[in-house]
Design a protein around this motif. Structure first.
Motif, PDB file in Angstrom:
ATOM      1  N   ARG A 274      59.734 -15.059  59.176  1.00 38.51           N
ATOM      2  CA  ARG A 274      58.153 -15.878  58.109  1.00 38.51           C
ATOM      3  C   ARG A 274      57.981 -13.864  57.656  1.00 38.51           C
ATOM      4  NH1 ARG A 274      60.139 -19.418  59.766  1.00 38.51           N
ATOM      5  NH2 ARG A 274      58.933 -21.373  60.335  1.00 38.51           N
ATOM      6  N   VAL A 275      57.813 -14.878  56.651  1.00 37.17           N
ATOM      7  CA  VAL A 275      56.927 -13.896  55.801  1.00 37.17           C
ATOM      8  C   VAL A 275      55.761 -13.280  55.597  1.00 37.17           C
ATOM      9  CG1 VAL A 275      56.984 -11.845  54.031  1.00 37.17           C
ATOM     10  CG2 VAL A 275      59.243 -13.083  54.386  1.00 37.17           C
ATOM     11  N   LEU A 276      54.930 -12.900  55.921  1.00 37.07           N
ATOM     12  CA  LEU A 276      53.233 -12.189  55.472  1.00 37.07           C
ATOM     13  C   LEU A 276      53.018 -11.958  54.236  1.00 37.07           C
ATOM     14  CD1 LEU A 276      52.230 -12.469  59.109  1.00 37.07           C
ATOM     15  CD2 LEU A 276      52.963 -14.490  57.368  1.00 37.07           C
ATOM     16  N   ARG A 277      51.778 -12.053  53.520  1.00 38.22           N
ATOM     17  CA  ARG A 277      51.094 -11.244  52.622  1.00 38.22           C
ATOM     18  C   ARG A 277      50.301 -10.086  53.428  1.00 38.22           C
ATOM     19  NH1 ARG A 277      51.337 -16.391  50.966  1.00 38.22           N
ATOM     20  NH2 ARG A 277      52.835 -16.959  48.940  1.00 38.22           N
ATOM     21  N   GLU A 278      50.025  -9.630  53.142  1.00 38.62           N
ATOM     22  CA  GLU A 278      48.958  -8.371  52.306  1.00 38.62           C
ATOM     23  C   GLU A 278      47.514  -8.388  54.146  1.00 38.62           C
ATOM     24  OE1 GLU A 278      47.940  -4.330  54.224  1.00 38.62           O
ATOM     25  OE2 GLU A 278      49.643  -5.136  53.436  1.00 38.62           O
ATOM     26  N   TYR A 279      47.578 -10.008  52.794  1.00 40.47           N
ATOM     27  CA  TYR A 279      45.992 -10.564  53.207  1.00 40.47           C
ATOM     28  C   TYR A 279      46.341 -11.497  54.569  1.00 40.47           C
ATOM     29  CZ  TYR A 279      47.411 -13.771  49.645  1.00 40.47           C
ATOM     30  OH  TYR A 279      47.698 -14.897  48.844  1.00 40.47           O
ATOM     31  N   GLU A 280      47.727 -12.152  54.579  1.00 37.26           N
ATOM     32  CA  GLU A 280      48.055 -12.912  56.209  1.00 37.26           C
ATOM     33  C   GLU A 280      48.595 -12.449  57.132  1.00 37.26           C
ATOM     34  OE1 GLU A 280      49.676 -16.164  53.087  1.00 37.26           O
ATOM     35  OE2 GLU A 280      50.863 -15.248  54.303  1.00 37.26           O
ATOM     36  N   ARG A 281      47.625 -13.505  58.257  1.00 39.71           N
ATOM     37  CA  ARG A 281      48.029 -13.164  59.333  1.00 39.71           C
ATOM     38  C   ARG A 281      48.586 -14.390  60.234  1.00 39.71           C
ATOM     39  NH1 ARG A 281      47.223  -8.928  57.671  1.00 39.71           N
ATOM     40  NH2 ARG A 281      46.144  -6.981  58.886  1.00 39.71           N
ATOM     41  N   ALA A 282      49.248 -13.835  61.473  1.00 39.14           N
ATOM     42  CA  ALA A 282      50.089 -15.128  62.106  1.00 39.14           C
ATOM     43  C   ALA A 282      49.325 -15.022  63.288  1.00 39.14           C
ATOM     44  CB  ALA A 282      51.671 -15.542  62.109  1.00 39.14           C
ATOM     45  N   VAL A 283      48.459 -16.822  63.818  1.00 39.49           N
ATOM     46  CA  VAL A 283      48.313 -16.715  65.790  1.00 39.49           C
ATOM     47  C   VAL A 283      49.974 -17.362  66.285  1.00 39.49           C
ATOM     48  CG1 VAL A 283      47.234 -17.308  66.477  1.00 39.49           C
ATOM     49  CG2 VAL A 283      45.909 -16.661  64.977  1.00 39.49           C
ATOM     50  N   VAL A 284      50.593 -16.400  66.507  1.00 35.70           N
ATOM     51  CA  VAL A 284      52.155 -17.013  67.254  1.00 35.70           C
ATOM     52  C   VAL A 284      51.582 -18.122  68.850  1.00 35.70           C
ATOM     53  CG1 VAL A 284      54.084 -16.340  67.833  1.00 35.70           C
ATOM     54  CG2 VAL A 284      53.381 -15.554  66.084  1.00 35.70           C
ATOM     55  N   PHE A 285      52.110 -18.908  68.909  1.00 36.84           N
ATOM     56  CA  PHE A 285      52.455 -19.515  70.236  1.00 36.84           C
ATOM     57  C   PHE A 285      53.136 -19.959  70.447  1.00 36.84           C
ATOM     58  CE2 PHE A 285      48.114 -20.568  68.232  1.00 36.84           C
ATOM     59  CZ  PHE A 285      47.044 -21.155  68.669  1.00 36.84           C
ATOM     60  N   ARG A 286      53.211 -19.944  72.009  1.00 34.93           N
ATOM     61  CA  ARG A 286      54.739 -20.089  72.163  1.00 34.93           C
ATOM     62  C   ARG A 286      54.958 -21.108  73.698  1.00 34.93           C
ATOM     63  NH1 ARG A 286      58.342 -14.683  73.962  1.00 34.93           N
ATOM     64  NH2 ARG A 286      58.365 -14.657  71.606  1.00 34.93           N
ATOM     65  N   LEU A 287      55.414 -21.333  73.526  1.00 34.67           N
ATOM     66  CA  LEU A 287      55.062 -22.853  74.719  1.00 34.67           C
ATOM     67  C   LEU A 287      53.728 -22.899  74.673  1.00 34.67           C
ATOM     68  CD1 LEU A 287      58.107 -22.160  76.920  1.00 34.67           C
ATOM     69  CD2 LEU A 287      58.639 -23.686  75.403  1.00 34.67           C
TER      70      LEU A 287
END
Length: 274
Positions: free
Chosen positions: A25-38
């Protein structure tokens, strides 16, 4: 045999490409990703390239930009029982992406609902005059209350502005009459103060002129010159003290015996008959 091998290689490459597309995935400067694993939050990533484990990791994308939220018009009854219709705008942004995803189902909808209820609650405690004249104070109070309620969600409310206050037509006419009466009152006070100051100045001028007779003559001549500017006929006002001796000198003197006898009730007095 060779054809089967080529088909297998192509299938493997296709699967790798699919897995790569699913894991990158590629995120822009103003974006954040909350990652869930299982199902468990493991990290907040971004901006830039984010790698995920296919079929195991799931990402929720959150924007950190300021959001402009238009609060729908709310029917409010003020503290002095005046029905008004008020709408506002709220500016907020996400400062904690993890809380914005985990602590609330939809932070945008929740912030909108909190803004509506707070708007009705706060403005219902204010008078109509305060609502119209003290918007900045009410805006600050609204911003403080909404921000306190959205803080656990990782949402920071920066500004709340009341856009419009709808007043019933009957109340608008009453306010217009009140404003007109207030302007008339101020005009009368200003006129009275002007007349008072003018009278005081005239009194001071009269005191100065009365102390020096020459100033009276100068003022007299100045008045004559002002009258003669636009008129061909000039009227010279003369004091009675100057005219009276001339009138008495031109009046004929009556003999003592011919003096008019005083009358009593239209008849000569007894002294005159004798």
């Amino acid at each position: 045999m060779i054809e089967a091998l080529l088909v297998t290689v192509v299938c493997v490459l296709a699967m790798l490409l699919v897995l790569a597309a699913a894991s990158v995935r590629v995120l822009r400067e103003y974006e954040r990703a909350v990652v869930f694993r299982l199902g468990r939050v493991i990290d907040t990533k971004g901006p830039g390239l984010v790698l995920l484990v296919p079929a195991i990791d799931r990402m929720v994308r959150i924007s950190l930009r300021t959001v402009t939220l238009n609060v729908p018009p709310q029917d409010v009854i003020t503290h002095d029982n005046v029905p008004v219709r008020v709408d506002a705008v709220v500016y907020f942004r996400v400062v904690d992406p993890k809380c914005a995803v985990v602590q609330v189902e939809s932070f945008l909808k929740a912030t909108s609902q909190i803004a509506q209820t707070t708007l009705r609650s706060v403005l219902g405690k204010a008078d109509l005059d305060s609502l119209l004249a003290e918007r900045e104070t009410l805006n600050e109070e609204l911003q403080k209350i909404i921000d306190e309620q959205t803080e656990p969600w990782g949402v920071k409310v920066t500004t709340v502005e009341i856009k419009d206050v709808g007043i019933p037509p009957a109340m608008q006419h009453a306010m217009a009459r009140q404003a007109q009466a207030e302007r008339e009152r101020r005009a009368k006070i200003i006129n009275a103060e002007g007349e008072f100051q003018a009278a005081a100045r005239l009194g001071e001028a009269a005191d100065v002129i009365s102390k020096n007779p020459t100033t009276i003559q100068l003022r007299y001549l100045q008045t004559i010159s002002e009258i003669g500017k636009d008129n061909s006929t000039v009227v010279f006002p003369l004091p009675m003290d100057l005219i009276k001796p001339l009138l008495e000198a031109g009046r004929p003197e009556l003999p003592r015996g011919n003096e008019a006898s005083p009358l009593v009730n239209g008849q000569p007095s007894e002294h005159a008959r004798s």
